[in-house]
Design an enzyme around this catalytic site. Structure first.
Site, PDB file in Angstrom:
ATOM      1  N   ARG A 284       0.241   5.991  -1.573  1.00  0.00           N
ATOM      2  CA  ARG A 284      -0.686   7.581  -0.965  1.00  0.00           C
ATOM      3  C   ARG A 284      -0.420   6.630   0.387  1.00  0.00           C
ATOM      4  O   ARG A 284       0.187   5.662   1.057  1.00  0.00           O
ATOM      5  CB  ARG A 284      -1.420   7.117  -1.923  1.00  0.00           C
ATOM      6  CG  ARG A 284      -2.125   6.058  -1.255  1.00  0.00           C
ATOM      7  CD  ARG A 284      -3.588   6.145  -1.850  1.00  0.00           C
ATOM      8  NE  ARG A 284      -3.971   6.212  -3.477  1.00  0.00           N
ATOM      9  CZ  ARG A 284      -3.763   5.587  -4.313  1.00  0.00           C
ATOM     10  NH1 ARG A 284      -4.004   4.481  -3.929  1.00  0.00           N
ATOM     11  NH2 ARG A 284      -3.849   6.300  -5.855  1.00  0.00           N
TER      12      ARG A 284
ATOM     13  N   TYR B 227     -14.759  -3.784   8.366  1.00  0.00           N
ATOM     14  CA  TYR B 227     -13.186  -2.793   8.840  1.00  0.00           C
ATOM     15  C   TYR B 227     -12.746  -3.431  10.259  1.00  0.00           C
ATOM     16  O   TYR B 227     -11.886  -3.402  10.345  1.00  0.00           O
ATOM     17  CB  TYR B 227     -13.595  -1.160   8.424  1.00  0.00           C
ATOM     18  CG  TYR B 227     -12.014  -1.111   8.759  1.00  0.00           C
ATOM     19  CD1 TYR B 227     -11.290  -1.044   7.172  1.00  0.00           C
ATOM     20  CD2 TYR B 227     -11.469   0.166   9.965  1.00  0.00           C
ATOM     21  CE1 TYR B 227     -10.039  -0.452   7.924  1.00  0.00           C
ATOM     22  CE2 TYR B 227     -10.976   0.491   9.917  1.00  0.00           C
ATOM     23  CZ  TYR B 227      -9.987   0.063   8.970  1.00  0.00           C
ATOM     24  OH  TYR B 227      -8.873   1.303   9.240  1.00  0.00           O
TER      25      TYR B 227
ATOM     26  N   LYS C  43      -9.744  -5.732  10.958  1.00  0.00           N
ATOM     27  CA  LYS C  43      -8.779  -5.138  11.940  1.00  0.00           C
ATOM     28  C   LYS C  43      -7.918  -5.439  13.402  1.00  0.00           C
ATOM     29  O   LYS C  43      -6.913  -5.846  13.778  1.00  0.00           O
ATOM     30  CB  LYS C  43      -8.222  -2.926  12.047  1.00  0.00           C
ATOM     31  CG  LYS C  43      -8.797  -2.857  10.588  1.00  0.00           C
ATOM     32  CD  LYS C  43      -7.199  -2.746   9.706  1.00  0.00           C
ATOM     33  CE  LYS C  43      -7.253  -2.008   8.468  1.00  0.00           C
ATOM     34  NZ  LYS C  43      -5.516  -2.222   7.720  1.00  0.00           N
TER      35      LYS C  43
ATOM     36  N   GLY D 247       0.671  -0.868  -0.095  1.00  0.00           N
ATOM     37  CA  GLY D 247      -0.252  -0.336  -0.558  1.00  0.00           C
ATOM     38  C   GLY D 247       0.747   1.262   0.169  1.00  0.00           C
ATOM     39  O   GLY D 247       0.556   2.258   0.865  1.00  0.00           O
ATOM     40  N   ALA D 248       1.999   1.252  -0.648  1.00  0.00           N
ATOM     41  CA  ALA D 248       2.821   2.558  -0.446  1.00  0.00           C
ATOM     42  C   ALA D 248       3.211   3.370  -1.665  1.00  0.00           C
ATOM     43  O   ALA D 248       3.578   4.436  -1.528  1.00  0.00           O
ATOM     44  CB  ALA D 248       3.916   1.609  -0.980  1.00  0.00           C
TER      45      ALA D 248
ATOM     46  N   VAL E  15      -2.146  -7.944  -2.933  1.00  0.00           N
ATOM     47  CA  VAL E  15      -1.910  -8.916  -1.599  1.00  0.00           C
ATOM     48  C   VAL E  15      -2.694  -9.415  -1.454  1.00  0.00           C
ATOM     49  O   VAL E  15      -2.826 -10.360  -0.557  1.00  0.00           O
ATOM     50  CB  VAL E  15      -1.317  -7.809  -0.709  1.00  0.00           C
ATOM     51  CG1 VAL E  15      -0.480  -6.650  -0.461  1.00  0.00           C
ATOM     52  CG2 VAL E  15      -2.507  -7.013   0.028  1.00  0.00           C
TER      53      VAL E  15
ATOM     54  N   ASN F 294       1.032  -1.972   5.239  1.00  0.00           N
ATOM     55  CA  ASN F 294      -0.289  -1.003   5.391  1.00  0.00           C
ATOM     56  C   ASN F 294      -1.231  -1.683   4.389  1.00  0.00           C
ATOM     57  O   ASN F 294      -2.094  -0.727   4.687  1.00  0.00           O
ATOM     58  CB  ASN F 294       0.792  -0.081   4.766  1.00  0.00           C
ATOM     59  CG  ASN F 294       0.388   1.365   4.592  1.00  0.00           C
ATOM     60  OD1 ASN F 294      -0.207   1.278   5.737  1.00  0.00           O
ATOM     61  ND2 ASN F 294       0.259   1.346   3.981  1.00  0.00           N
TER      62      ASN F 294
ATOM     63  N   SER G 244      -5.602  -0.681  13.525  1.00  0.00           N
ATOM     64  CA  SER G 244      -6.237   0.653  13.136  1.00  0.00           C
ATOM     65  C   SER G 244      -7.305   0.811  14.978  1.00  0.00           C
ATOM     66  O   SER G 244      -6.703  -0.053  15.673  1.00  0.00           O
ATOM     67  CB  SER G 244      -7.176   0.888  12.799  1.00  0.00           C
ATOM     68  OG  SER G 244      -8.283   1.667  12.333  1.00  0.00           O
TER      69      SER G 244
END
Length: 250
Positions: free
Chosen positions: A13, A147, A151, A10-11, A57, A83, A134
């Site tokens: 942004r 979500y 997490k 997730g690089a 991923v 990430n 999170s």
């Protein structure tokens, strides 16, 4: 910290890009992983010592290929930052199984698959894993059934990885960001939401992407060489407030 290699998913942004920049500023080289090839290509143009890899991923074959490509390019892996994530907010009764699985596939399956694929390389270096959870994994909130559950599961996954991989010298820790001032958050958070968060957070502000990246980089560094199996809430004290009654603090 020179000549060390990090894999950051997730690089393209946000927190992933801020973490990549911090790594490269500290002398690391970074395999930047994202499934948004266009955004990844744009991000790479302003960075040195990085290698972009288009990878989903949630797909085991894609992850295996990504790790192989990283090793082909750099020869080793010293840190893996999981990430990449997706958010899907809505009431429980409106969350279809398809929506649930989409969230779980990236947020939970992704860190599992990436660690599985990277473990042989991390054993060689005594490397570090940092999974990004999170604040929603630590405390329940409305509209986050998929979500928040994903997490929370990432936190338990991290503990399992720390316990089982510690004998190889691999450390695994988890960072739980609170509200962060990203472009996406600022685009969807109304002033009312912003004010409510500020009231509920002891530091009375959102965090920055850079601040979360600093926590991630520390846990990947030799300065954290005896730290594993820990869950760090980088949240301005949000989780510590419990239900919170801001009026009582005035």
């Amino acid at each position: 910290m020179s000549e060390k290699i990090a894999v950051v998913t997730g690089a393209a942004r946000g927190i992933g890009l801020a973490t990549t920049r911090l790594f490269t500023d500290s002398g690391w080289k970074v395999a930047m992983i994202d499934r948004d090839g266009e955004a990844l290509a744009d991000a790479i143009t302003s960075l040195d010592n990085v290698h972009g890899i288009d990878c989903d991923v949630s797909d085991a074959d894609s992850v295996s290929g990504m790790i192989a490509e990283t090793l082909r390019k750099f020869g080793r892996i010293d840190a893996l930052v999981n990430n990449a994530g997706v958010a899907d907010f809505g009431p429980i009764e409106d969350t279809t199984y398809a929506r649930w699985r989409t969230v779980m596939a990236t947020n939970l399956d992704g860190p599992f698959l990436c660690v599985q694929a990277a473990t042989p390389a991390l054993r060689e270096t005594g490397g570090a894993i940092v999974n990004i959870s999170s604040i929603s994994g630590l405390r329940a909130s409305t509209l986050r059934v998929a979500y928040g559950t994903s997490k929370a599961a990432v936190i338990q996954l991290t503990l399992q990885q720390a316990v089982e991989l510690g004998e190889y010298g691999i450390r695994a820790n988890c960072v739980c960001p609170g509200p962060v001032r990203t472009k996406l958050a600022m685009a969807v958070h109304s002033q009312e939401i912003i004010d409510a968060y500020h009231d509920a957070i002891p530091l009375n502000r959102y965090g920055s992407e850079q601040e979360i990246a600093e926590a991630i980089a520390f846990l990947c560094s030799d300065k954290a060489s005896y730290i594993t199996g820990q869950v760090l809430a980088a949240d301005g004290g949000f989780e510590a407030t419990g239900i919170g009654l801001p009026a009582l603090r005035r």
